[in-house]
Design an enzyme around this catalytic site. Structure first.
Site, PDB file in Angstrom:
ATOM      1  N   HIS A   1       0.831  -1.218   0.000  1.00  0.00           N
ATOM      2  CA  HIS A   1       0.000   0.000   0.000  1.00  0.00           C
ATOM      3  C   HIS A   1       0.866   1.269   0.000  1.00  0.00           C
ATOM      4  O   HIS A   1       0.510   2.263   0.649  1.00  0.00           O
ATOM      5  CB  HIS A   1      -0.948   0.024   1.205  1.00  0.00           C
TER       6      HIS A   1
ATOM      7  N   ASN B   1     -10.367  -2.886   2.661  1.00  0.00           N
ATOM      8  CA  ASN B   1     -10.088  -2.933   1.216  1.00  0.00           C
ATOM      9  C   ASN B   1     -11.376  -2.697   0.450  1.00  0.00           C
ATOM     10  O   ASN B   1     -12.456  -2.685   1.030  1.00  0.00           O
ATOM     11  CB  ASN B   1      -9.537  -4.313   0.827  1.00  0.00           C
TER      12      ASN B   1
HETATM   13 FE1  HDE Z   1      -2.374  -4.795   5.415  1.00  0.00          FE
HETATM   14  N1  HDE Z   1      -0.572  -4.013   5.849  1.00  0.00           N
HETATM   15  N2  HDE Z   1      -1.739  -6.584   6.051  1.00  0.00           N
HETATM   16  N3  HDE Z   1      -4.138  -5.654   4.829  1.00  0.00           N
HETATM   17  N4  HDE Z   1      -3.033  -3.055   4.762  1.00  0.00           N
HETATM   18  C1  HDE Z   1      -0.204  -2.736   5.672  1.00  0.00           C
HETATM   19  O1  HDE Z   1       0.874  -1.425   7.259  1.00  0.00           O
HETATM   20  C2  HDE Z   1      -0.649  -6.811   6.812  1.00  0.00           C
HETATM   21  C3  HDE Z   1      -4.485  -6.961   5.006  1.00  0.00           C
HETATM   22  C4  HDE Z   1      -4.294  -2.735   4.379  1.00  0.00           C
HETATM   23  O2  HDE Z   1      -3.465   3.467   4.240  1.00  0.00           O
HETATM   24  C5  HDE Z   1       1.126  -2.423   6.288  1.00  0.00           C
HETATM   25  O3  HDE Z   1       1.095   0.801   7.510  1.00  0.00           O
HETATM   26  C6  HDE Z   1      -0.607  -8.177   7.254  1.00  0.00           C
HETATM   27  C7  HDE Z   1      -5.890  -7.144   4.855  1.00  0.00           C
HETATM   28  C8  HDE Z   1      -4.379  -1.349   4.041  1.00  0.00           C
HETATM   29  O4  HDE Z   1      -1.617   3.351   5.390  1.00  0.00           O
HETATM   30  C9  HDE Z   1       1.520  -3.731   6.958  1.00  0.00           C
HETATM   31  C10 HDE Z   1      -1.718  -8.771   6.698  1.00  0.00           C
HETATM   32  C11 HDE Z   1      -6.382  -5.887   4.571  1.00  0.00           C
HETATM   33  C12 HDE Z   1      -3.107  -0.842   4.250  1.00  0.00           C
HETATM   34  C13 HDE Z   1       0.364  -4.624   6.615  1.00  0.00           C
HETATM   35  C14 HDE Z   1      -2.412  -7.771   5.965  1.00  0.00           C
HETATM   36  C15 HDE Z   1      -5.274  -4.982   4.558  1.00  0.00           C
HETATM   37  C16 HDE Z   1      -2.286  -1.926   4.709  1.00  0.00           C
HETATM   38  C17 HDE Z   1       2.145  -1.810   5.397  1.00  0.00           C
HETATM   39  C18 HDE Z   1      -2.124 -10.212   6.805  1.00  0.00           C
HETATM   40  C19 HDE Z   1      -7.830  -5.487   4.291  1.00  0.00           C
HETATM   41  C20 HDE Z   1      -2.653   0.578   4.016  1.00  0.00           C
HETATM   42  C21 HDE Z   1       2.272  -0.365   5.827  1.00  0.00           C
HETATM   43  C22 HDE Z   1      -2.693 -10.535   8.046  1.00  0.00           C
HETATM   44  C23 HDE Z   1      -8.740  -5.805   5.341  1.00  0.00           C
HETATM   45  C24 HDE Z   1      -2.877   1.398   5.219  1.00  0.00           C
HETATM   46  C25 HDE Z   1       1.367  -0.217   6.923  1.00  0.00           C
HETATM   47  C26 HDE Z   1      -2.629   2.858   4.927  1.00  0.00           C
HETATM   48  C27 HDE Z   1      -0.950  -1.786   5.075  1.00  0.00           C
HETATM   49  C28 HDE Z   1       0.310  -5.874   7.090  1.00  0.00           C
HETATM   50  C29 HDE Z   1      -3.583  -8.057   5.234  1.00  0.00           C
HETATM   51  C30 HDE Z   1      -5.445  -3.592   4.277  1.00  0.00           C
HETATM   52  C31 HDE Z   1       2.850  -4.319   6.561  1.00  0.00           C
HETATM   53  C32 HDE Z   1       0.437  -8.820   8.112  1.00  0.00           C
HETATM   54  C33 HDE Z   1      -6.681  -8.437   5.015  1.00  0.00           C
HETATM   55  C34 HDE Z   1      -5.614  -0.607   3.573  1.00  0.00           C
HETATM   56  O5  HDE Z   1       1.609  -3.574   8.342  1.00  0.00           O
END
Ligand code: HDE
Length: 693
Positions: free
Chosen positions: A76, A149
């Protein structure tokens, strides 16, 4: 000091003048507030001599510049934000203590960031990708982040697999490509070896991943969460956001071209909309259900690869999310914002979804690395807007207002200061738990295909064709035949015709055997909520008409179209052979927004091609003009024309007589009727005629 040297402290090349402070213009200063006398030249020993290390003004400027970047988000990375508020439609205190829902009409300020997932910060907006949909609610009871999402399910069931998923879609470690795309071997290798991804694959191959605008996407919290009321009673909940302007996507060929014509297409649209004074709105909905519903539902509500069809559990609309203010500084806001799914407030709690549980670690951890300090919640964009007193102190970037006041920085103490409060403080939902420590996926997560099939059968024929074509495009970029076959072996469980059609279009001689399935897929009922086209807008409001004009264009026709579009709440862009504009038939000058070629029709929802006769004879041989018209036709757009447009139509083999979406404009009434038709957005009946492989 000799005369020449004095001169060089105030100017660059001889004779050049510089913008110097006068009247009300503020003085330019260093980071320590010293007024800068010369922002053009370093301090040097003599006019042509070496520069001096004592130049504190230069070092101040460059040392800061050298540190302008922070690590981009690992996923993201490309995101865009805006401010606004959430307004509750009713009091929900019976089911949740959460502050935003305690009274009808209550407003809670929000900041929102929408992103793509796979691409780097500088990648193009129209990559085929999921859109992140994160909202920071600055509530009276602390910050609550929904980090969702635009798709209600996810690729994987356990957070342990997230790094593998992300590595597979991101650039390969040796070559550092492909950038911002999933059409490559590694991604399809991983997802085809991960059957739980099949449902999500159906969504990402649909047009959901190529939205027309960030204003026209849905948002989902994805996981099941808990709502908890003041008596400690809990219900399950899934969060939804429905765009007031309806859903809308582009077609793939258009997305590819938009990325070249305007890589900032989505952020520009959001920026321009808010700067015009228009708002961007979603209605927030909740699917609220109890443990009994969860028990009898066909799937495990803790499995994030499954959704709950709206027909089985209705979405209760609880309020509206309104964006009404653009950012002032994209770095300080969209880059420094640190949304974390573990930021929940009293009244909200996690469920045991193993993906959600894993996320509650990763986000805080990633912010610590990315923002380099545990004090990131003191940055303006992250700081709660409710009263705050804690005993944490110091560290990089600690700010005065956020430090403990007075002598006390521990508790218990004999001095006073902040104390815990069990009455209004956060309590976890008292869920009884027991179990043996184990690493195992529940059996109740094992059906990977039934909802994938349900998604496919819920689409219109046009949408099904787009899904098929997306699979064919992506898999045609996959070099290894065994990976392509493995994908088909899974799709055979989703829908045999779907799998067969894709296999044929890939030139596969014979179908592979279906992959082993842990659970035999069920036939579920179609759900209209899953289709984009069944949830589109009913007017052209908020959309854009691109009008191609030349010198001598009929002013009456142009004005009629412009007025009709604007009356419908749409905007108009003028495309002309020269950026200086044209003189219309009434002699009036019309400025242009784009030069032909710079403003291709992919940037607009519908087009009008209104050349004067003499100019049409020239433009029929101009490739940029021909692309403008041919693409609008190929992308099934509504097209307005005049009699003099014919040479251009003929040059690109458009037979308007065969096509109900090409409208000749002669009078005011025609223009109004055309704009009304444009409310349908696309003329999909044309698609089979213009798409043959
Ligand atoms: Fe994320 N995800 N994600 N994700 N995600 C990040 O956090 C992570 C997942 C989502 O506007 C990171 O700040 C793991 C699902 C958005 O700043 C990180 C898993 C969904 C954003 C991270 C998921 C998301 C992130 C990278 C598996 C929808 C942007 C930078 C369990 C429900 C947030 C940060 C923004 C961002 C980890 C899966 C949505 C690495 C470990 C499911 C919208 O922390």
């Amino acid at each position: 000091m000799d005369k020449q040297m004095l001169k060089s402290t105030v100017q660059g090349n001889a004779g050049e003048t510089h913008q110097q402070a006068q009247g009300d213009t503020p003085n330019l200063t260093t980071t320590t507030g010293i007024v800068v006398a010369d922002n053009q030249n370093q301090l040097s020993a003599g006019t042509r001599g070496p520069v001096l290390i004592e130049d504190h003004i230069y070092r101040d400027k460059l040392a800061h510049f050298d540190r302008e970047r922070i690590p981009e988000r690992v996923v993201h990375a490309r995101g865009y934000g805006a401010h606004g508020y959430f307004e509750a439609y009713e009091d929900l205190s019976a089911v949740t203590m959460a502050a935003p829902f305690q009274a009808k009409g209550k407003k809670t300020p929000v900041f929102m960031r929408i992103s793509t997932v796979a691409g780097s910060k500088g990648s193009a907006d129209l990559a085929r990708d999921v859109r992140g949909f994160s909202i920071k609610f600055y509530t009276d009871a602390g910050n609550w982040d929904i980090v969702g999402n635009n798709i209600p399910v996810f690729f994987i069931q356990d957070a342990m697999k997230f790094p593998d998923l992300v590595h597979s879609v991101k650039p390969e470690p040796d070559s550092e490509f492909p950038q911002a795309q999933s059409a490559h071997d590694n991604f399809w290798d991983f997802v085809s070896l991960t059957p739980e991804a099949t449902h999500m694959l159906m969504w990402i191959m649909s047009d959901r991943t190529i939205p027309r605008s960030l204003r026209f996407i849905e948002g989902f919290g994805v996981h099941t969460f808990r709502l908890v009321n003041s008596k400690g009673e809990g219900k399950f909940v899934k969060f939804h956001f429905k765009p007031k302007a309806g859903l809308q996507s582009v077609v793939w060929n258009e997305a590819v071209k938009i990325n070249g014509a305007d890589p900032d297409f989505h952020r520009r649209d959001m920026w321009e909309t808010l700067n015009k004074g228009d708002t961007i709105e979603w209605e927030m909905g909740m699917q609220i259900f109890d443990d009994a519903f969860a028990e009898q539902f066909d799937f495990d509500v803790l499995d994030p690869t499954k959704l709950i069809p709206e027909e089985q559990c209705p979405v209760k609309i609880v309020g509206r999310l309104v964006l009404d203010r653009p950012m002032e500084n994209a770095f300080a806001e969209a880059e420094l914002v640190a949304v974390c799914p573990q930021n929940i407030i009293p009244g909200i709690d996690f469920s045991n979804d193993p993906l959600l549980q894993g996320r509650t670690f990763s986000y805080h951890d990633t912010q610590l690395y990315r923002l380099g300090t545990p004090n990131f919640n003191q940055f303006e964009i992250n700081a709660p807007k409710c009263p705050m007193h804690n005993l944490m102190q110091d560290g990089f970037a600690a700010r005065a207002g956020h430090q403990p006041k007075g002598r006390v920085n521990y508790e218990p103490n004999s001095w006073g200061g902040p104390r815990e409060n069990p009455k209004v403080g956060f309590h976890s939902y008292a869920e009884p738990l027991e179990g043996t420590k184990t690493r195992i996926r529940p059996e109740s997560f094992a059906d990977h295909y039934s909802q994938a099939r349900q998604f496919f059968i819920s689409q219109t024929e046009t949408e099904q064709t787009h899904i098929i074509n997306a699979f064919v495009f992506e898999l045609s970029k996959v070099k290894r035949a065994d990976i392509r076959e493995r994908v088909i072996s899974r799709l055979l469980h989703v829908d045999k015709d779907l799998a067969k059609t894709i296999a044929t279009k890939l030139g596969m001689d014979k179908l592979p055997d279906p992959a082993p399935a842990a659970v035999k897929p069920k036939d579920l009922k179609a759900s209209d909520a899953l289709s984009i086209l069944k949830n589109g807008p009913d007017s052209f409001k908020g959309r854009k008409l691109g009008v191609l004009v030349t010198d001598g264009t009929d002013a009456k026709v142009f004005n009629a179209l412009k007025n009709a579009a604007e009356a419908a709440g749409a905007s108009v862009a003028v495309i002309a052979p020269k950026i200086g504009g044209v003189n219309l038939s009434d002699g009036k000058h019309l400025p242009a927004d784009e030069k032909v070629g710079g403003g291709p029709s992919v940037l607009f929802d519908a087009v009008a091609v209104l050349p004067a006769k003499a100019e049409a004879d020239k433009l029929k041989d101009d490739s940029a003009t021909k692309d403008f018209v041919a693409d609008a036709f190929a992308h099934c757009k509504f097209i307005a024309y005049v009699a003099d447009t014919m040479p251009i139509f003929e040059a690109v083999s458009i037979d308007k007589a065969l096509d109900a979406a090409c409208h000749e404009i002669k009078a005011d009434g025609d223009a109004k009727a055309f704009i009304k038709e444009c409310g349908k957005l696309r003329f999909w009946d044309r698609e089979p005629k213009v798409s043959k492989v």
